[in-house]
Motif scaffolding. Structure first.
Motif, short mmCIF file in Angstrom:
data_model
loop_
_atom_site.label_atom_id
_atom_site.label_comp_id
_atom_site.label_asym_id
_atom_site.label_seq_id
_atom_site.Cartn_x
_atom_site.Cartn_y
_atom_site.Cartn_z
N ILE A 156 -4.64 1.71 8.84
CA ILE A 156 -3.77 2.53 7.98
C ILE A 156 -3.78 3.96 8.51
O ILE A 156 -4.84 4.59 8.63
CB ILE A 156 -4.26 2.49 6.53
CG1 ILE A 156 -4.28 1.04 6.03
CG2 ILE A 156 -3.38 3.36 5.63
CD1 ILE A 156 -5.11 0.86 4.77
N LEU A 209 0.81 -1.21 0.00
CA LEU A 209 0.00 0.00 0.00
C LEU A 209 0.85 1.26 0.00
O LEU A 209 0.35 2.35 -0.27
CB LEU A 209 -0.91 0.02 1.24
CG LEU A 209 -1.91 -1.12 1.39
CD1 LEU A 209 -2.69 -0.96 2.68
CD2 LEU A 209 -2.85 -1.17 0.19
N LYS A 245 -3.10 0.54 -4.07
CA LYS A 245 -4.49 1.00 -3.98
C LYS A 245 -5.04 0.69 -2.60
O LYS A 245 -4.98 -0.45 -2.14
CB LYS A 245 -5.34 0.32 -5.06
CG LYS A 245 -6.78 0.82 -5.09
CD LYS A 245 -7.56 0.13 -6.20
CE LYS A 245 -9.00 0.63 -6.24
NZ LYS A 245 -9.79 -0.04 -7.31
N LEU A 246 -5.61 1.71 -1.93
CA LEU A 246 -6.16 1.51 -0.60
C LEU A 246 -7.42 0.67 -0.67
O LEU A 246 -8.24 0.82 -1.59
CB LEU A 246 -6.47 2.85 0.06
CG LEU A 246 -5.28 3.73 0.44
CD1 LEU A 246 -5.77 5.01 1.09
CD2 LEU A 246 -4.33 3.00 1.37
N ARG A 293 2.00 2.66 2.69
CA ARG A 293 1.45 3.43 3.80
C ARG A 293 1.98 2.87 5.11
O ARG A 293 2.27 1.67 5.23
CB ARG A 293 -0.08 3.37 3.84
CG ARG A 293 -0.79 4.00 2.65
CD ARG A 293 -0.70 5.52 2.66
NE ARG A 293 -1.60 6.13 1.68
CZ ARG A 293 -1.32 6.28 0.41
NH1 ARG A 293 -0.16 5.84 -0.06
NH2 ARG A 293 -2.18 6.86 -0.42
N SER A 351 -6.18 -5.91 -0.16
CA SER A 351 -5.58 -4.71 -0.74
C SER A 351 -4.80 -5.03 -2.01
O SER A 351 -4.06 -6.00 -2.07
CB SER A 351 -4.65 -4.05 0.28
OG SER A 351 -3.68 -4.95 0.73
N THR A 372 0.19 10.29 4.88
CA THR A 372 0.10 9.27 3.84
C THR A 372 1.37 9.13 3.02
O THR A 372 1.58 8.09 2.38
CB THR A 372 -1.08 9.55 2.90
OG1 THR A 372 -0.93 10.86 2.34
CG2 THR A 372 -2.40 9.48 3.66
#
Length: 566
Positions: free
Chosen positions: A131, A107, A177-178, A109, A173, A141
């Motif tokens: 997240i 991700l 892309k979240l 993140r 996930s 982020t």
């Protein structure tokens, strides 16, 4: 030149030892003064003439660290801004929220990896896999782990709003892309976070107590004493003391803990270094809690420093049986000294010696010599004797009385559970928790075959890949065979072997079913029962713990190992 050499030889032959020592001291002092003068001059010239403006903190601190790097890995400079790191090392305490964060590479993140039980993050409702979006309105982020971590820490008593995205049940996930989920705003008040020195202890139905100590922070001996007394009141007849993975800490705490099992006045450890005034002998100072109850100490190759003082002293005094694998072998002692501008230097000053007189240092600790672990073969070690006359040896670390080799880990298990590039396990655990508000008690929890099969399907549908050692070795062997001219004659055998070793993820998952299920169960349990639950669950299948329980059920064998057979 020749005349000067002759005079030097004559001086060495005729000089008294005190004259030679005085000359050596003079030479040393001159070299120190000379090189400090050169160092200062070099920096002045750089600061005045170098093409770019120098950052004094970067250049000089870099020089200090390079100097210390030539010594040993335990001598470290802590400038004022790193004082919190030293405080955490000493006490296990810091001001923050009590949660581990890490980067989810898929991700890109930073996420909550593990909230600690009873700490602010957990109390506010933070979960594994959340997240992190913002802290007090500041976007996180695009921030790295260290930046996010520094903003989670702060002065005790201060509050902030942590905004997180919690993935919805059933989500997986995709890279970059979240996932779909719910945004939450959690109000968290920072406080002093004391990492528990004893994550778990408890008494079994058969009267065998278990205590896991994972660090020797200040005052941890008080917690150990409290736990032992509680289990004794409940009827404890024997103890398994788990020091696996314990990297050590306070030497005095180790002495205090040994004192709970051996009489007053016993020598536990001696420190010896260059300065005589820094030498010290540590003896037990109070009467023990119990000097006869059977004790087994569990150790492994990550058992180090104060953990080795504890296990080694109990072995040398014939007070406990040591079970596991050979310990790390850190026989060095450090002290701290204050520096100008609120800096601190932690430096190695002594070697320590346990009751038999042996030093268990196994590390070639000089960085410039490679810093490798060097357990010397028994044939080259020196023999020492325990209080009861049993042979023990130096040569690096504490050698267990009963060796239990650690389980090996296949590549697929390592890549799935521990590789940064794999997030399929995290996805599975987060989804499991989202669809299971509660689970069975930690010691009784198990995944069903259907649940594990669901995990396997997730792995097969994901982009998970891993390297197979057999394929790597076969490729290297083929290259060598080609180089040496044997490949053409062995081509058919190579092709047949390559077909048999064909990459098959489904087969590898099934082959490692038992190990993977246990590790998955531990990850899930940590979300409900935290570290204590993970430890309690693992004791049900831990082979080293199993050997300890077996031995404590055989009192004659236990006494025979200690040389006390009736």
């Amino acid at each position: 030149m020749r005349t000067s050499f002759v005079w030097t030889i004559l001086f060495l032959l005729l000089a008294t030892p005190s004259q030679i020592t005085a000359q050596q001291d003079s030479d040393h002092n001159f070299n120190v003064a000379k090189n400090l003068d050169v160092l200062t001059s070099i920096y002045k010239q750089l600061d005045m003439l170098y093409v770019d403006t120098l950052d004094a903190n970067e250049v000089i601190v870099g020089g200090i660290n390079a100097m210390l790097h030539s010594l040993d890995p335990y001598t470290v400079y802590y400038p004022e801004e790193k004082g919190e790191d030293l405080q955490l090392l000493r006490t296990g305490t810091y001001a923050g929220v009590g949660a581990v964060v890490r980067k989810n590479l898929k991700l890109d993140r930073v996420i909550i990896s593990e909230p600690y039980e009873g700490m602010p993050a957990a109390e506010a409702g933070a979960r594994r896999g959340d997240i992190i979006l913002s802290i007090d309105g500041e976007d996180m982020t695009t921030s790295d782990v260290s930046y996010v971590s520094s903003h989670l820490r702060g002065e005790a008593g201060t509050s902030f709003i942590l905004e997180v995205l919690r993935p919805a049940a059933g989500q997986s996930s995709a890279k970059g892309k979240l996932p779909q989920g719910k945004k939450l705003k959690l109000k968290i008040t920072r406080r002093a976070i004391q990492q528990p020195a004893i994550p778990y202890y408890g008494l079994r139905e058969d009267g065998i107590g278990y205590l896991n100590l994972n660090q020797f922070t200040e005052n941890c001996s008080r917690d150990v004493r409290r736990a032992l007394l509680e289990m004794k009141r409940q009827g404890m007849r024997a103890l398994v003391f788990d020091l696996r993975g314990n990297g050590g800490g306070s030497e005095q705490e180790a002495v205090n803990i040994v004192n709970m099992f051996v009489p007053k006045g016993k020598l536990i450890v001696s420190n010896r270094g260059r300065l005589k005034q820094g030498n010290r002998d540590y003896k037990t100072t109070v009467e023990p809690i119990d000097s006869v109850m059977p004790v087994v100490v569990l150790v492994d190759d990550d058992t180090a420093s104060s953990s080795e003082i504890t296990s080694g002293a109990l072995q040398d005094l014939d007070r406990a049986v040591i079970i596991g694998s050979r310990t790390y072998g850190k026989g060095l002692v450090q002290m701290t000294t204050e520096l100008p501008y609120n800096g601190t230097l932690k430096l190695t000053t002594n070697k320590y010696y346990i009751p038999s007189g042996r030093c268990i240092q196994a590390i070639n600790y000089r960085h410039d010599k490679g810093g490798y672990v060097e357990h010397v073969p028994d044939s080259l070690t020196k023999v020492f004797y325990t209080a009861g006359g049993r042979e023990v040896r130096d040569g690096g670390g504490i050698k267990p009385d009963i060796e239990v080799k650690p389980d090996s880990m296949t590549n697929i298990v390592g890549y799935l559970m521990y590789a940064d590039s794999s997030e399929v396990v995290l996805d599975y655990v987060v989804n499991y928790v989202a669809t299971h508000p509660t689970i069975a008690p930690a010691k009784d929890f198990h995944l069903t075959d259907a649940e594990f099969d669901d995990f396997c399907q997730r792995v097969l549908k994901s982009s998970f890949t891993y390297d197979r050692s057999t394929s790597t070795y076969l490729d290297n062997l083929e290259k060598l065979a080609r180089f040496e001219g044997y490949y053409d004659d062995a081509r058919e055998e190579f092709e047949q072997l390559r077909k048999k070793l064909k990459h098959d993820t489904a087969r590898d998952l099934d082959y490692n079913r038992v190990t993977l299920k246990r590790l998955l169960e531990s990850d899930i349990i940590s979300c409900y029962y935290y570290q204590r639950g993970v430890i309690e669950h693992s004791l049900g299948w831990d082979p080293t713990m199993g050997e300890a329980i077996r031995l404590l059920g055989q009192p004659d064998e236990y006494l025979k190992i200690l040389g006390k057979a009736q």
